[in-house]
Design an enzyme around this catalytic site. Structure first.
Site, PDB file in Angstrom:
ATOM      1  CD  GLU A  83     -69.564-126.246  11.580  1.00 19.19           C
ATOM      2  OE1 GLU A  83     -69.947-126.112  12.751  1.00 19.19           O
ATOM      3  OE2 GLU A  83     -69.768-127.285  10.909  1.00 19.19           O
TER       4      GLU A  83
ATOM      5  CD  GLU B 239     -62.633-125.412  18.633  1.00 18.34           C
ATOM      6  OE1 GLU B 239     -63.593-126.179  18.357  1.00 18.34           O
ATOM      7  OE2 GLU B 239     -62.541-124.801  19.723  1.00 18.34           O
TER       8      GLU B 239
END
Length: 580
Positions: A147, A222
């Site tokens: 995400e 990330e």
């Protein structure tokens, strides 16, 4: 106890414990839970963590996450000719939903099998969303990392942070992404038509053609990576999601809700943390990350949503331009149902407590149930919402008052009904409890539930609950939260489980039926308490105790792992890593 996580940091709350429901958010400050989609959830709580404490993974999520508001009725829709076939889509279902003065259309894409709900009304705050079912079989946090990562550039928008640029120049009224325990949502909203279509294009390219599946550096940034600033220093783990989840797992409330979810759902995807457990996130490989995207981020596994006053045929055209390069395929993403236990259980876990907390009243205890293994009717959900409000909705409500006045703990936890996941749960207890009083908390909850099942509630209390909830339903004030997004989150709560997505947004008939039963003098609340709580054997009493040594133990294990990795690296590799 679902946890929902929000990706962009724009207007999140605590969803998993998260997002709107049917009843106004006005009560959320008095409740401890989180629910996204249903009547009961509406009364309950704030969106979960990140949007979670859910969220995502955090509901929410435990997804995720922003507090959700009730859906406000849109202005009366202009009469438009319903398009039955266009741009590769065929109309499957059409219905006028009077609760929101909207025509709701369900289409299916011929080539990929993708489904889209197109809501037609006169609301200028247009909303789009794409939702993927993303169940997990581990706690590596792949949905959460993905995400974050898909928002870091794509095929058409190869810049490093396109969403940062969007937030600078877009006229959006909402721009975010949520990770739930079993799904990932990418919603946007804008009142400007061209801006809205730009946002839709950026989001579609981001989810289907992200830069992160070709550039491992995005995954490492990330998700997680090794970091070493100096060859003489100790190596460490870093990464946006890794660091975020280290923080989440340092919070006793988050540890507690995660433990409850695991204990209630030991046999399906909810036993894992879609947000990621920092002790196992470093086991995730780039290949596993890419495989997850390839498997689940496909139109055949997607649900699309449009809402507002824009041209409905243009919506289909925009989607088809993206979907036409894909072919239909079978995607095994269904969420398995948790079989109900035949006997109650007690689970004791521990959280890391500082030395200063040793000896203080720091235990958590709650009684928790999975209510059913079958879908609830709208009327039953509404009845449970009324019941929740009567028992817990105000400080004077009998069950809340009994816990607050008991002196057994510092604050109420659990918050009652949470129907953000496939199977609804009910949870209530106290934190700040002396470990010696753990059993007293459970006994008090069960004793009070038994009393309420026998004696019921006063006529004035029932009348006040009915007036309050019905007013909230009919007023449908979402505040600054986009109406279309609030409505989408509720519909998706049924849609992703292959249930009727129209049912959660139609409550008028069920409300009238429930009020008629109340007016006739029928006892509707006692049987609900008895069936779904007192006689329900799928009950878990969760106890979380402080452990002053746990934090240092976990830290030592992490350092030992890193030392082993660092020792195995050649000197050239270490120096090269520092240089890079």
């Amino acid at each position: 106890m679902a946890q929902l996580r929000s990706g962009l940091g724009v207007a999140p709350g605590r969803m998993s414990q998260a997002a709107p429901s049917l009843i106004s958010r006005a009560f959320s400050s008095q409740r401890a839970g989180l629910s996204l989609r249903s009547f009961s959830g509406a009364l309950l709580k704030p969106a979960s963590q990140a949007l979670r404490p859910l969220t995502a993974s955090g509901l929410p999520r435990q997804l995720a996450h922003t507090r959700v508001y009730a859906v406000a009725a849109a202005p009366v829709v202009k009469q438009r000719e319903v398009v039955r076939e266009a741009h590769g889509f065929k109309l499957v279902r059409e219905q006028f939903v009077k609760e929101y003065d909207s025509t709701v259309l369900l289409y299916k894409h011929d080539k990929t099998g993708a489904e889209v709900i197109s809501v037609l009304n006169s609301d200028e705050n247009k909303t789009f969303g794409v939702v993927f079912r993303t169940p997990v079989d581990n706690s590596y946090g792949i949905p959460h990392i993905l995400e974050h990562s898909v928002l870091c550039g794509s095929r058409k928008y190869p810049i490093k942070e396109p969403f940062v640029e969007l937030m600078k120049g877009s006229l959006n009224t909402f721009l975010n992404a949520f990770t739930y325990p079993d799904r990932t949502c990418y919603p946007v909203a804008s009142t400007n038509l061209q801006d809205f279509y730009n946002l839709v294009d950026v989001y579609l390219d981001a989810v289907f053609h992200p830069r992160c599946i070709k550039d491992q550096r995005v995954f490492e940034q990330e998700g997680w990576h090794y970091e070493l600033d100096n060859p003489e220093e100790e190596m460490s783990y870093k990464g946006v999601v890794f660091n975020e989840m280290k923080g989440v797992y340092s919070q006793p409330d988050s540890v507690f809700y995660r433990g409850v979810q695991q204990a209630l759902f030991p046999d399906n995807t909810y036993r894992h943390d879609s947000g990621g457990d920092p002790t196992v996130i470093p086991q995730l490989t780039f290949e596993q990350f890419k495989e997850f995207h390839a498997k689940y981020y496909h139109p055949s596994n997607a649900r699309f949503w449009f809402y507002g006053d824009d041209e409905p045929t243009q919506r289909l055209k925009l989607l088809n331009e993206v979907l036409s390069e894909f072919e239909a395929r079978a995607v095994d993403s269904a969420v398995e149902t948790q079989p109900l236990h035949k006997a109650p259980r007690k689970v004791v876990q521990h959280y890391a407590a500082g030395d200063s907390e040793e000896g203080e009243q720091k235990a958590y205890v709650a009684v928790n149930w999975v209510l059913t293994d079958e879908p609830l009717s709208v009327e039953t959900e509404l009845g449970l919402a009324f019941l929740d409000y009567l028992m817990l909705g105000t400080n004077a409500a009998p069950l809340r008052k009994a816990l607050n006045d008991s002196g057994l703990g510092a604050a109420v936890i659990g918050g009652g009904m949470d129907d953000e996941l496939k199977q609804p749960v009910w949870s209530l207890g106290l934190k700040g409890v002396d470990p010696a009083n753990v059993d007293k908390v459970e006994a008090l909850v069960l004793e009070k539930l038994g009393e309420l099942s026998r004696t019921g509630f006063s006529a004035s209390a029932i009348e006040a609950a009915v007036n309050t909830i019905e007013f909230s339903l009919r007023e449908n004030n979402t505040g600054s939260f986009p109406r279309g997004l609030s409505l989408m989150l509720r519909a998706v709560g049924a849609w992703i489980y292959d249930r009727d997505p129209f049912q959660p947004i139609q409550w008028e008939e069920a409300l009238n039926s429930f009020k008629a039963k109340l007016a006739s003098g029928q006892d509707v609340f006692g049987p609900l308490i008895t069936k779904y709580l007192l006689n329900n054997t799928h009950k878990v009493t969760m106890v979380l105790l402080p452990d002053p040594e746990l934090g240092s133990k976990v830290e030592a294990e992490e350092k030992a792992q890193l030392s082993s990795v660092q020792a195995a690296l050649a000197k050239e590799q270490v120096e090269g890593g520092v240089a890079s």
